[in-house]
Design an enzyme around this catalytic site. Structure first.
Site, PDB file in Angstrom:
ATOM      1  CB  THR A 117     -14.107   0.250   3.002  1.00 32.59           C
ATOM      2  OG1 THR A 117     -14.427   1.056   1.815  1.00 32.59           O
ATOM      3  CG2 THR A 117     -14.541  -1.196   2.529  1.00 32.59           C
ATOM      4  CE1 TYR A 140     -14.651   1.379  -7.887  1.00 32.15           C
ATOM      5  CE2 TYR A 140     -16.942   0.762  -8.136  1.00 32.15           C
ATOM      6  CZ  TYR A 140     -15.577   0.739  -7.507  1.00 32.15           C
ATOM      7  OH  TYR A 140     -15.405  -0.618  -6.731  1.00 32.15           O
ATOM      8  CE  LYS A 163     -12.933  -1.898  -8.649  1.00 34.73           C
ATOM      9  NZ  LYS A 163     -11.708  -2.412  -8.204  1.00 34.73           N
ATOM     10  CG  ASP A 174       1.946   4.168  -7.642  1.00 36.59           C
ATOM     11  OD1 ASP A 174       1.064   3.573  -7.939  1.00 36.59           O
ATOM     12  OD2 ASP A 174       2.203   5.316  -7.825  1.00 36.59           O
ATOM     13  CB  VAL A 175      -0.754  -1.240  -7.548  1.00 35.36           C
ATOM     14  CG1 VAL A 175      -0.544  -1.861  -5.962  1.00 35.36           C
ATOM     15  CG2 VAL A 175      -2.011  -0.226  -7.144  1.00 35.36           C
ATOM     16  CG  ASN A 189      -8.342  -4.931  -2.200  1.00 36.93           C
ATOM     17  OD1 ASN A 189      -9.754  -5.217  -2.191  1.00 36.93           O
ATOM     18  ND2 ASN A 189      -7.916  -4.119  -1.141  1.00 36.93           N
ATOM     19  CG  ASP A 197      -2.123   0.892   1.153  1.00 31.94           C
ATOM     20  OD1 ASP A 197      -2.009   1.984   0.668  1.00 31.94           O
ATOM     21  OD2 ASP A 197      -3.220   0.054   1.288  1.00 31.94           O
TER      22      ASP A 197
END
Length: 257
Positions: free
Chosen positions: A190, A155, A159, A62-63, A89, A36
């Site tokens: 969350t 978004y 997805k 940083d993905v 995730n 993360d």
């Protein structure tokens, strides 16, 4: 897959679904790399796992960056000697104001984190998993990837890409001994969702929070079920407050599709 003795990488592991999944997999006996950008949150996840008797390490990553993604996966190999599980995730939404009023940079970032990083992480993990005979990759998608999502179209598009990407990798089970599935939750309680609601309120947008909301631990349970079930590959698991439903696009035996 038997989880005990395996090693996994969880992106977005500093809070929410990522933290819950990291803790649950560690409880089942897996060694965890928590990845993360949030160092404080990541350290807290590791502390919680270790306090419960599990093994974990945090990697700031940083993905969306090639070197960071490679480093988080290599950490599993160097620290634990293997990589068996990857939970892609990490994710964000456009937030308020939404598309098309938000700056284009925000739309691009959603696509980069929610879709491109999933593709990147999956591609980098595959050869590492094959060194130990295969593995399992779980991608966090969303019900927004299965149905129209008027609150955040970008978004939903990202997805939806994750869902189709996952379904398209069904052949990896036979070709690489890697099962790729995705989890498609409804609205989960969350910090990201709570921040989104507060921002929407500031912009005069009516709350879209349902009367019954899913807890992160419920998603962690579903992820564990996908990791364990060797019959599941190239599938989506839709999670609603009322239960779960498998979306399996694989063609029937003998189909030419």
């Amino acid at each position: 897959m038997e989880i005990k003795g395996k090693a996994g990488v969880i992106t977005g592991g500093s809070s929410g679904i990522g933290r819950a999944t990291a803790e649950r997999l560690a409880k089942e006996g897996a060694a965890i790399v928590v990845a993360d950008l949030d160092e404080a949150g990541g350290a807290e996840t590791v502390k919680r796992i270790e306090s419960a008797g599990g093994r974990a390490v945090f990697v700031k990553a940083d993905v969306t960056k090639l070197e960071d993604a490679r480093r988080m996966l290599d950490t599993a190999m160097s620290k634990y000697g293997r990589l068996d599980i990857l939970h892609n995730n990490a994710g964000i939404g456009v937030g308020a104001p939404g598309y098309p009023d938000a700056p284009p940079e925000r739309w691009h970032l959603v696509i980069e984190i929610d879709l491109q990083a999933v593709i990147l992480g999956t591609g980098l993990a595959a050869p590492l998993m094959q060194k130990n005979g295969g593995g399992v990759i779980i991608n966090t998608a969303s019900m927004a990837g299965l149905y129209p999502h008027r609150q955040d179209a970008v978004y939903g598009a990202a997805k939806g890409g994750v869902v189709n990407f996952t379904h398209s990798l069904a052949s990896w089970e036979a070709e690489r001994k890697i099962r790729v599935n995705c989890i498609c939750p409804g609205i989960v309680d969350t910090p990201l969702v709570r921040r989104g609601l507060e921002l929407a309120k500031q912009h005069g947008i009516k709350s879209w929070m349902p009367s019954k909301i899913i807890q992160p631990e419920e998603i962690a349970d579903a992820v564990v079920s996908l990791v364990r079930d060797d019959s599941m590959f190239g599938c989506s698991l839709e999670v609603r407050p009322t239960g779960r439903q498998i979306v399996d696009p694989r063609p029937a035996p003998g189909s030419r599709r």
